[in-house]
Design a protein around this motif. Sequence first.
Motif, PDB file in Angstrom:
ATOM      1  N   LEU A 141      46.798 -22.660 -36.026  1.00  8.46           N
ATOM      2  CA  LEU A 141      47.099 -24.026 -36.442  1.00  8.46           C
ATOM      3  C   LEU A 141      48.335 -24.112 -37.337  1.00  8.46           C
ATOM      4  O   LEU A 141      49.111 -25.064 -37.240  1.00  8.46           O
ATOM      5  CB  LEU A 141      45.890 -24.631 -37.170  1.00  8.46           C
ATOM      6  CG  LEU A 141      44.610 -24.772 -36.331  1.00  8.46           C
ATOM      7  CD1 LEU A 141      43.499 -25.409 -37.146  1.00  8.46           C
ATOM      8  CD2 LEU A 141      44.877 -25.598 -35.069  1.00  8.46           C
ATOM      9  N   GLU A 142      48.529 -23.116 -38.211  1.00  9.17           N
ATOM     10  CA  GLU A 142      49.703 -23.131 -39.087  1.00  9.17           C
ATOM     11  C   GLU A 142      50.844 -22.277 -38.541  1.00  9.17           C
ATOM     12  O   GLU A 142      51.919 -22.226 -39.136  1.00  9.17           O
ATOM     13  CB  GLU A 142      49.317 -22.673 -40.492  1.00  9.17           C
ATOM     14  CG  GLU A 142      48.363 -23.644 -41.184  1.00  9.17           C
ATOM     15  CD  GLU A 142      48.154 -23.318 -42.654  1.00  9.17           C
ATOM     16  OE1 GLU A 142      48.839 -22.410 -43.170  1.00  9.17           O
ATOM     17  OE2 GLU A 142      47.317 -23.975 -43.291  1.00  9.17           O
ATOM     18  N   THR A 154      36.510 -13.622 -40.508  1.00 10.48           N
ATOM     19  CA  THR A 154      37.937 -13.328 -40.332  1.00 10.48           C
ATOM     20  C   THR A 154      38.546 -14.151 -39.200  1.00 10.48           C
ATOM     21  O   THR A 154      39.703 -14.566 -39.270  1.00 10.48           O
ATOM     22  CB  THR A 154      38.137 -11.830 -40.031  1.00 10.48           C
ATOM     23  OG1 THR A 154      37.507 -11.067 -41.057  1.00 10.48           O
ATOM     24  CG2 THR A 154      39.614 -11.466 -39.987  1.00 10.48           C
ATOM     25  N   LEU A 155      37.758 -14.387 -38.164  1.00 12.78           N
ATOM     26  CA  LEU A 155      38.252 -15.153 -37.018  1.00 12.78           C
ATOM     27  C   LEU A 155      38.619 -16.585 -37.412  1.00 12.78           C
ATOM     28  O   LEU A 155      39.638 -17.120 -36.963  1.00 12.78           O
ATOM     29  CB  LEU A 155      37.192 -15.165 -35.918  1.00 12.78           C
ATOM     30  CG  LEU A 155      37.559 -15.884 -34.617  1.00 12.78           C
ATOM     31  CD1 LEU A 155      38.772 -15.229 -33.957  1.00 12.78           C
ATOM     32  CD2 LEU A 155      36.364 -15.893 -33.661  1.00 12.78           C
ATOM     33  N   ALA A 156      37.804 -17.189 -38.274  1.00 15.24           N
ATOM     34  CA  ALA A 156      38.062 -18.579 -38.670  1.00 15.24           C
ATOM     35  C   ALA A 156      39.423 -18.744 -39.360  1.00 15.24           C
ATOM     36  O   ALA A 156      40.225 -19.596 -38.950  1.00 15.24           O
ATOM     37  CB  ALA A 156      36.932 -19.092 -39.559  1.00 15.24           C
ATOM     38  N   PRO A 157      39.762 -17.949 -40.405  1.00 15.23           N
ATOM     39  CA  PRO A 157      41.095 -18.099 -40.992  1.00 15.23           C
ATOM     40  C   PRO A 157      42.217 -17.618 -40.083  1.00 15.23           C
ATOM     41  O   PRO A 157      43.363 -18.051 -40.231  1.00 15.23           O
ATOM     42  CB  PRO A 157      41.024 -17.259 -42.273  1.00 15.23           C
ATOM     43  CG  PRO A 157      39.906 -16.320 -42.072  1.00 15.23           C
ATOM     44  CD  PRO A 157      38.922 -17.016 -41.188  1.00 15.23           C
ATOM     45  N   THR A 158      41.896 -16.731 -39.127  1.00 17.72           N
ATOM     46  CA  THR A 158      42.911 -16.341 -38.147  1.00 17.72           C
ATOM     47  C   THR A 158      43.328 -17.562 -37.332  1.00 17.72           C
ATOM     48  O   THR A 158      44.524 -17.793 -37.092  1.00 17.72           O
ATOM     49  CB  THR A 158      42.365 -15.250 -37.203  1.00 17.72           C
ATOM     50  OG1 THR A 158      42.063 -14.080 -37.957  1.00 17.72           O
ATOM     51  CG2 THR A 158      43.384 -14.893 -36.131  1.00 17.72           C
ATOM     52  N   LEU A 159      42.351 -18.361 -36.907  1.00 18.61           N
ATOM     53  CA  LEU A 159      42.652 -19.587 -36.155  1.00 18.61           C
ATOM     54  C   LEU A 159      43.372 -20.606 -37.046  1.00 18.61           C
ATOM     55  O   LEU A 159      44.311 -21.273 -36.603  1.00 18.61           O
ATOM     56  CB  LEU A 159      41.358 -20.188 -35.609  1.00 18.61           C
ATOM     57  CG  LEU A 159      40.611 -19.337 -34.569  1.00 18.61           C
ATOM     58  CD1 LEU A 159      39.269 -19.987 -34.228  1.00 18.61           C
ATOM     59  CD2 LEU A 159      41.460 -19.163 -33.317  1.00 18.61           C
ATOM     60  N   LEU A 160      42.935 -20.689 -38.307  1.00 13.57           N
ATOM     61  CA  LEU A 160      43.524 -21.669 -39.219  1.00 13.57           C
ATOM     62  C   LEU A 160      44.971 -21.339 -39.551  1.00 13.57           C
ATOM     63  O   LEU A 160      45.877 -22.163 -39.358  1.00 13.57           O
ATOM     64  CB  LEU A 160      42.696 -21.738 -40.507  1.00 13.57           C
ATOM     65  CG  LEU A 160      43.221 -22.655 -41.610  1.00 13.57           C
ATOM     66  CD1 LEU A 160      43.330 -24.090 -41.124  1.00 13.57           C
ATOM     67  CD2 LEU A 160      42.329 -22.565 -42.841  1.00 13.57           C
TER      68      LEU A 160
END
Length: 202
Positions: A169-170, A159-165
């Motif tokens: 980032l977006e 979950t953390l990875a798409p939170t950052l993405l």
Amino acid sequence: MLTLVSGLAWTLVYLEAIRIGLRDRTYAMPVAALALNFAWEVTYAVVELRGGPSAQGVVNVVWALADTVIIWTYLRYGRAELPGFVTRPLFAAWSGLLFATAFAVQWLFLAHFGTHDATRYSAFLQNLLMSGLFISLYAARRGPRGQSLLIAIAKWLGTLAPTLLFGVLEGSGFVLGLGVLCSVFDLAYIGLLLRSRADPSR
């Protein structure tokens, strides 16, 4: 890279949930979150693959197949964890209603927000629900039966990875806020499991 991390982490969640569920003769994912996850994967596998083969569509199919096995563990062992008045027909009716509702929720998100936003908003909202329900599952079972530290850590990282993405980032403040809340609950759950390892009586 963040997408790859998320995909691998969630695949670990599903594989470990299958292993733990079969080992402990229970289901290793809260059923409401499981229903929403399965509905999300089936819905967006169809959406993705409708226009031809795509990597995300194939991943969604693989995740849905893994979730099917977890659903089997719920159907096989779930009734035993409920009060005696829950008969087999009542358990079947409740389960059918739960999964039908999960699909309806996904389709409502899709109809209202469109594919781009619906995939993200519904995913993060049900992810937050799952984070809270894992803690409730620990409390209901009075310990870590049918749960694992690997599931907890992989879910957090997945979950953390798409939170950052998407959130950083977006620049989606909504996704970032939900992702931060997920991390709060996920880390609390990890803490509970670490505590139970240190002192199994707790």
